[in-house]
Design an enzyme around this catalytic site. Sequence first.
Site, mmCIF file in Angstrom:
data_model
loop_
_atom_site.group_PDB
_atom_site.id
_atom_site.type_symbol
_atom_site.label_atom_id
_atom_site.label_comp_id
_atom_site.label_asym_id
_atom_site.label_seq_id
_atom_site.Cartn_x
_atom_site.Cartn_y
_atom_site.Cartn_z
ATOM 1 N N ARG A 156 0.841 -1.212 0.000
ATOM 2 C CA ARG A 156 0.000 0.000 0.000
ATOM 3 C C ARG A 156 0.872 1.257 0.000
ATOM 4 N NH1 ARG A 156 -2.240 -3.701 -0.921
ATOM 5 N NH2 ARG A 156 -4.092 -4.645 -0.033
ATOM 6 N N SER A 231 -10.674 -1.061 3.982
ATOM 7 C CA SER A 231 -9.847 -1.298 5.183
ATOM 8 C C SER A 231 -9.385 0.043 5.742
ATOM 9 C CB SER A 231 -8.607 -2.109 4.823
ATOM 10 O OG SER A 231 -8.998 -3.313 4.240
ATOM 11 N N GLU A 327 -4.761 3.115 6.906
ATOM 12 C CA GLU A 327 -4.472 2.953 5.475
ATOM 13 C C GLU A 327 -5.144 4.123 4.732
ATOM 14 O OE1 GLU A 327 -4.904 -1.066 3.907
ATOM 15 O OE2 GLU A 327 -5.927 -0.247 2.160
HETATM 16 C C1 LIG Z 1 -15.576 -0.876 -0.040
HETATM 17 C C2 LIG Z 1 -14.109 -0.610 -0.324
HETATM 18 C C3 LIG Z 1 -13.261 -1.668 -0.545
HETATM 19 C C4 LIG Z 1 -11.890 -1.429 -0.816
HETATM 20 N N1 LIG Z 1 -11.065 -2.501 -1.046
HETATM 21 C C5 LIG Z 1 -9.754 -2.301 -1.332
HETATM 22 C C6 LIG Z 1 -8.896 -3.407 -1.616
HETATM 23 O O1 LIG Z 1 -9.318 -4.560 -1.649
HETATM 24 N N2 LIG Z 1 -7.582 -3.145 -1.872
HETATM 25 C C7 LIG Z 1 -7.095 -1.878 -1.873
HETATM 26 O O2 LIG Z 1 -5.882 -1.702 -2.122
HETATM 27 N N3 LIG Z 1 -7.891 -0.806 -1.623
HETATM 28 C C8 LIG Z 1 -9.198 -0.994 -1.348
HETATM 29 N N4 LIG Z 1 -10.011 0.086 -1.086
HETATM 30 C C9 LIG Z 1 -9.451 1.435 -1.080
HETATM 31 C C10 LIG Z 1 -9.622 2.202 -2.408
HETATM 32 O O3 LIG Z 1 -10.517 1.540 -3.248
HETATM 33 C C11 LIG Z 1 -8.282 2.361 -3.127
HETATM 34 O O4 LIG Z 1 -7.350 3.036 -2.313
HETATM 35 C C12 LIG Z 1 -8.443 3.136 -4.450
HETATM 36 O O5 LIG Z 1 -7.226 3.140 -5.158
HETATM 37 C C13 LIG Z 1 -8.889 4.569 -4.217
HETATM 38 O O6 LIG Z 1 -9.127 5.163 -5.470
HETATM 39 P P1 LIG Z 1 -9.747 6.602 -5.564
HETATM 40 O O7 LIG Z 1 -9.763 6.988 -6.987
HETATM 41 O O8 LIG Z 1 -11.051 6.631 -4.864
HETATM 42 O O9 LIG Z 1 -8.652 7.444 -4.763
HETATM 43 P P2 LIG Z 1 -8.877 8.701 -3.815
HETATM 44 O O10 LIG Z 1 -9.473 8.242 -2.521
HETATM 45 O O11 LIG Z 1 -9.599 9.756 -4.543
HETATM 46 O O12 LIG Z 1 -7.373 9.140 -3.568
HETATM 47 C C14 LIG Z 1 -6.491 8.298 -2.865
HETATM 48 C C15 LIG Z 1 -5.088 8.935 -2.899
HETATM 49 O O13 LIG Z 1 -4.608 8.922 -4.225
HETATM 50 C C16 LIG Z 1 -4.341 10.261 -4.662
HETATM 51 N N5 LIG Z 1 -4.757 10.325 -6.075
HETATM 52 C C17 LIG Z 1 -5.938 9.962 -6.609
HETATM 53 N N6 LIG Z 1 -5.923 10.143 -7.931
HETATM 54 C C18 LIG Z 1 -4.705 10.663 -8.245
HETATM 55 C C19 LIG Z 1 -4.093 11.091 -9.461
HETATM 56 N N7 LIG Z 1 -4.708 11.024 -10.633
HETATM 57 N N8 LIG Z 1 -2.843 11.605 -9.386
HETATM 58 C C20 LIG Z 1 -2.171 11.690 -8.211
HETATM 59 N N9 LIG Z 1 -2.712 11.292 -7.030
HETATM 60 C C21 LIG Z 1 -3.955 10.790 -7.057
HETATM 61 C C22 LIG Z 1 -5.174 11.156 -3.775
HETATM 62 O O14 LIG Z 1 -4.637 12.464 -3.703
HETATM 63 C C23 LIG Z 1 -5.088 10.406 -2.466
HETATM 64 O O15 LIG Z 1 -3.848 10.674 -1.862
HETATM 65 C C24 LIG Z 1 -11.384 -0.121 -0.836
HETATM 66 C C25 LIG Z 1 -12.266 0.955 -0.633
HETATM 67 C C26 LIG Z 1 -13.617 0.725 -0.393
HETATM 68 C C27 LIG Z 1 -14.545 1.890 -0.207
#
Ligand SMILES: Cc1cc2nc3c(=O)[nH]c(=O)nc-3n(C[C@H](O)[C@H](O)[C@H](O)COP(=O)(O)OP(=O)(O)OC[C@H]3O[C@@H](n4cnc5c(N)ncnc54)[C@H](O)[C@@H]3O)c2cc1C
Length: 331
Positions: A156, A231, A327
């Site tokens: 992560r 998580s 996380e």
């Molecule tokens: C129900 C649920 C289940 C999940 N299961 C998992 C799992 O199994 N495994 C796992 O690893 N994660 C899991 N996650 C966490 C999440 O899905 C991941 O972290 C995912 O990558 C977040 O994507 P996002 O676009 O929503 O990122 P955001 O929440 O919008 O951003 C996360 C981080 O990335 C940065 N970021 C986003 N986009 C960019 C970009 N284009 N350029 C630079 N920085 C950027 C943001 O600034 C922030 O620091 C889960 C979440 C939920 C709600």
Amino acid sequence: MENFPMEKYNTFHVAVNSKYFSEFDSDESLYEILDFMETNKLSHLVLGGGANILFTKDFDGIVIHPVSDNIVVDGDIAVADAGVVWDKLVETTVSMGLGGLENLSLIPGTVGAAPVQNIGAYGVEAKDSILWVEYAGVKDRKLHRISGKECKFGYRDSIFKHELKEEAVILRVAFKLTRESEDYPYNVEYGALRAKVSELGGVSISNIRKATIDIRSSKLPDPAILGSAGSFFRNPEVAKEKLDGIKSRFSEVVYFPLENGNYKISAGWMIEKTGWKGRAIGNAAVHDKQALVLVNKGFATGQDILRLSDSIRHDVENTFGIILHPEVIIL
Ligand SMILES: Cc1cc2nc3c(=O)[nH]c(=O)nc-3n(C[C@H](O)[C@H](O)[C@H](O)COP(=O)(O)OP(=O)(O)OC[C@H]3O[C@@H](n4cnc5c(N)ncnc54)[C@H](O)[C@@H]3O)c2cc1C
């Protein structure tokens, strides 16, 4: 847009405002936003699906949100824009017979965020397929391309959480995939996944995708219905002596050996052991099916969820002498 409501842009559905909010659908439109940001001396947050963020207060800067959503597949390489919904990329590549991402089905969020925390599930991580990442430098306004190796991926973790934190706006990511064939290296090391795949008629990338979706849907809350960010805590890494100490008191401790000789202890197991599974403080609760997931049962604020997480951390530290680290990114 000013004073923009963020409730729909974070999967905890916390109601905060951001001072400015701007979408970009091309490299050029991003550079215009970066100019505006510089002129107005604004702090920024790149926000994909908001699936890994807990807002505890209004954001006093500009939220930059990618909406570019092209996927281009050439041979076994798929290049996807930052704004592509992650699971759409998985669905597209699996349906074309290209494997590598199937175990990562249904992870919420966008492609642009996948390298940031090196998303992972069921024995597979994004780093296993990422060939390169292209990003715009916030300070130098240049387009950079770095290889998967240069992303310094870890559990992560990546360069985007350290050296390039707040410096890189990821524009697109390339994935090196593998065409499914007789000797394709399926990953069904997780017992539950293996069992589900065989129920579905045998191993294939599309059955791994289906099984993963089934398992995840039965265990994890759907963010559209119940707010969460998956998580909430990382699984802590401990040395053998520490694990042995815990084992002597709790023989049933859930842990995994690591290549470096240390062990990862299940944070979910520790939270369950301290009695928090299913419990709530006001509208902030610990999910009743998965203790590692904190949920917003209604109108919880980010502060409510933070208070719940602090109480859990306090009890886990008192019981196991281990400090849990989130996380989720807390803002
Ligand atoms: C129900 C649920 C289940 C999940 N299961 C998992 C799992 O199994 N495994 C796992 O690893 N994660 C899991 N996650 C966490 C999440 O899905 C991941 O972290 C995912 O990558 C977040 O994507 P996002 O676009 O929503 O990122 P955001 O929440 O919008 O951003 C996360 C981080 O990335 C940065 N970021 C986003 N986009 C960019 C970009 N284009 N350029 C630079 N920085 C950027 C943001 O600034 C922030 O620091 C889960 C979440 C939920 C709600």
